[in-house]
Design a protein around this motif. Structure first.
Motif, PDB file in Angstrom:
ATOM      1  N   ILE A 233       0.824  -1.192   0.009  1.00 56.84           N
ATOM      2  CA  ILE A 233       0.031  -0.134  -0.090  1.00 56.84           C
ATOM      3  C   ILE A 233       0.960   1.231   0.026  1.00 56.84           C
ATOM      4  CG2 ILE A 233      -1.653   1.280   1.326  1.00 56.84           C
ATOM      5  CD1 ILE A 233      -2.730  -1.308   2.287  1.00 56.84           C
ATOM      6  N   ALA A 234       1.948   1.101   0.903  1.00 56.11           N
ATOM      7  CA  ALA A 234       2.610   2.339   0.765  1.00 56.11           C
ATOM      8  C   ALA A 234       3.401   2.694  -0.395  1.00 56.11           C
ATOM      9  CB  ALA A 234       3.932   2.203   2.056  1.00 56.11           C
ATOM     10  N   ARG A 235       3.821   1.594  -1.152  1.00 49.54           N
ATOM     11  CA  ARG A 235       4.415   1.855  -2.368  1.00 49.54           C
ATOM     12  C   ARG A 235       3.711   2.459  -3.570  1.00 49.54           C
ATOM     13  NH1 ARG A 235       6.422  -3.652  -1.588  1.00 49.54           N
ATOM     14  NH2 ARG A 235       8.673  -3.459  -0.867  1.00 49.54           N
ATOM     15  N   ARG A 236       2.275   2.732  -3.131  1.00 54.32           N
ATOM     16  CA  ARG A 236       1.353   3.371  -3.913  1.00 54.32           C
ATOM     17  C   ARG A 236       1.373   5.088  -3.837  1.00 54.32           C
ATOM     18  NH1 ARG A 236      -3.871  -0.227  -4.332  1.00 54.32           N
ATOM     19  NH2 ARG A 236      -2.942  -1.969  -5.195  1.00 54.32           N
ATOM     20  N   GLY A 280      -5.536  -3.822   9.113  1.00 55.16           N
ATOM     21  CA  GLY A 280      -4.994  -3.406   7.856  1.00 55.16           C
ATOM     22  C   GLY A 280      -3.422  -3.533   7.746  1.00 55.16           C
ATOM     23  N   PHE A 281      -2.966  -4.150   8.710  1.00 56.19           N
ATOM     24  CA  PHE A 281      -1.261  -4.073   8.738  1.00 56.19           C
ATOM     25  C   PHE A 281      -0.647  -5.348   8.217  1.00 56.19           C
ATOM     26  CE2 PHE A 281      -1.419  -0.012  10.164  1.00 56.19           C
ATOM     27  CZ  PHE A 281      -0.214   0.573  10.476  1.00 56.19           C
ATOM     28  N   GLN A 282      -1.727  -6.108   7.454  1.00 55.63           N
ATOM     29  CA  GLN A 282      -0.954  -7.428   6.975  1.00 55.63           C
ATOM     30  C   GLN A 282       0.620  -7.155   6.558  1.00 55.63           C
ATOM     31  OE1 GLN A 282      -3.943  -6.344   5.969  1.00 55.63           O
ATOM     32  NE2 GLN A 282      -5.443  -7.524   6.068  1.00 55.63           N
ATOM     33  N   THR A 283       1.448  -7.806   6.433  1.00 54.75           N
ATOM     34  CA  THR A 283       2.752  -7.697   6.069  1.00 54.75           C
ATOM     35  C   THR A 283       3.469  -8.846   6.106  1.00 54.75           C
ATOM     36  OG1 THR A 283       4.702  -6.258   6.803  1.00 54.75           O
ATOM     37  CG2 THR A 283       3.487  -7.184   8.765  1.00 54.75           C
TER      38      THR A 283
END
Length: 465
Positions: A233-236, A280-283
């Motif tokens: 998500i952060a890469r977006r 929402g913090f699947q990692t």
């Protein structure tokens, strides 16, 4: 029915299945043990030996401070085969129980194959068998058997991938920073960790730099929007997380009366509220990086992660919807499930649930009721969690101290004050309480021969400062 007339089926000769077969045979029940290797290999295994370790060679930390140490002691007390084989093939590893990979699996294989009450049947099993059975086929359960399990339990109750978020011990959450609330007018079911803009940008930078988990060749990760890893998500873009799982909308910070810049939310994971998962913090981040990133969340600066997030292929049941704490399927109580398929994480946990499933399957075959270990024991805490956890987004669990009841608060000292106990004070007491309870249960309720006597209870010191 006498022991030698009773027969059960065990599918899978991994750690859970091997332990289940030997536990049942120890009670005098005949076992048909089905193992498809080496007739049909998996992408992860390299031999046809039983209980082959495909990743780490460690069965976890030892001693009274370790949750796995308590589970090891419980299994030793009832003659658990996996722990016994590990003890006999151990290699130096500090305070962890690590083994020689090949020697360990060779010992387990020999124990199983030489037992007069166990018949090993080679080849794949494509359907849930008739009669009393333990299903312990692990994370790479083949398609035909998985399909039949879906038929029996419901297709929505079988997952084919792990998409887990970190789980945090409640006692390590700083509630002077975080607060309980729901969005807008919803009930206060969440713990909210607020970010300023500066805190969020520092967190985002660490997330960007963190090393992602590199899948094995046999793991094919397909990311779905509903389980997108937080690092993906952060890469977006820098604002994507805070307009997604870290959105502050509807969450008024009680100290400012305004929405924070971003929020990380935690959802209760167990009935007692001792474990909370990051929403929402699947990692798939490396565990060291994962811990560093999590501890940049305001209110989680001292977070104790009791289960790290993972992203890999896995097959497991939504245990709280389909399993009882005896490891029986609710849809068919003659079927027991153990190991990763039952929703556990870790070698030792697989062996422990295998022992209980095999013991209970044998009891059922002998006309006796299946049993659940006491809540104070680590095995009892684990299977109770599997049967009662929040089924929404359920993920496999490994053992940790949050699975067992907290100690009663100590009495105040002469000055009326009570010092908060640290881990090194509480955990030996919880270890001895749990082992005593398990040994008493095994001897008195399960009627088993135990190899350990209860240990003296440890004393909890009370501050008089």
């Amino acid at each position: 029915m006498s022991g030698t007339e009773a027969t059960i089926t065990v599918i899978g000769a991994g750690l859970a299945g091997s332990e289940a077969a030997l536990a049942a045979a120890r009670l005098g029940v005949r076992v048909r043990l089905h193992e498809m290797r080496p007739v049909k290999m998996t992408p992860a295994h390299r031999t046809g030996n039983f209980a082959e370790l495909v990743c780490s060679t460690s069965l976890g930390g030892e001693g009274e401070l370790q949750a796995k140490g308590l589970l090891q002691a419980e299994l030793r007390s009832v003659g658990g085969a996996i722990v016994s084989a590990a003890d006999e093939s151990r290699v130096p590893a500090g305070n962890a129980l690590a083994v020689d990979r090949d020697e360990f699996s060779a010992r387990v294989t020999r124990l199983v194959r030489e037992h007069p009450l166990i018949e090993v049947v080679p080849g794949e099993v494509g359907a849930v068998p008739e009669g009393i059975a333990v299903i312990a086929t692990g994370p790479l359960t083949t398609g035909a058997l998985a399909a039949d399990l879906m038929r029996l339990t419901g297709s929505e109750r079988l997952s084919f991938y792990d998409a887990a978020a970190p789980v945090i011990a409640f006692e390590s959450i700083n509630l002077e920073v975080a607060w309980r609330a729901g969005r807008y007018d919803q009930s206060a079911d969440y713990i909210n960790c607020p970010f300023t803009k500066e805190e969020y940008l520092r967190f985002f930078e660490a997330l960007e730099q963190a090393r992602s988990h590199t899948p094995h060749d046999w793991e094919k990760l397909d990311f779905f929007e509903g389980c997108m890893p937080i690092e993906e998500i952060a890469r977006r873009g820098v604002d994507t997380p805070r307009f997604g799982p870290m959105s502050p909308k509807g969450l008024d910070d009680p100290r400012t009366g305004r929405w924070p810049y971003a929020v990380a939310q935690l959802r209760q994971e167990d009935k007692e509220g001792r474990m909370w998962s990051l929403v929402g913090f699947q990692t798939g981040l490396k565990w060291g990086d994962q811990k560093a990133v999590v501890q940049l969340i305001p209110g989680l600066e001292n977070a104790e992660i009791v289960r790290y997030g993972v992203m890999h292929r896995n097959t497991y049941l939504n245990a709280p919807e389909v399993l009882d704490s005896t490891l029986q399927l609710r849809a068919d109580p003659t079927k027991f499930v153990a190991g990763v398929l039952a929703g556990t994480e870790g070698y030792l946990e697989s062996a422990a649930t295998g022992w209980l499933a095999g013991t209970n399957a044998a009891r059922l075959a002998l006309g006796l009721p299946p049993l659940t270990p006491p809540a104070e024991s680590m095995l009892g805490g684990l299977v109770r969690y599997l049967a009662s956890a929040n089924p929404k987004g359920f993920q496999p669990m490994n053992v940790n101290w949050a699975l067992v009841p907290e100690l009663p608060a100590p009495e105040p000292g002469p000055n009326g004050k009570v010092r908060k106990l640290g881990k090194r004070e509480k955990r030996p007491v919880m270890f001895r309480r749990g082992l005593n309870a398990f040994v008493d249960w095994a001897r008195e309720e399960a009627g088993l021969r135990v190899a350990a006597l209860p240990v003296p209870p440890a004393e909890v010191a009370v501050s008089t400062d």
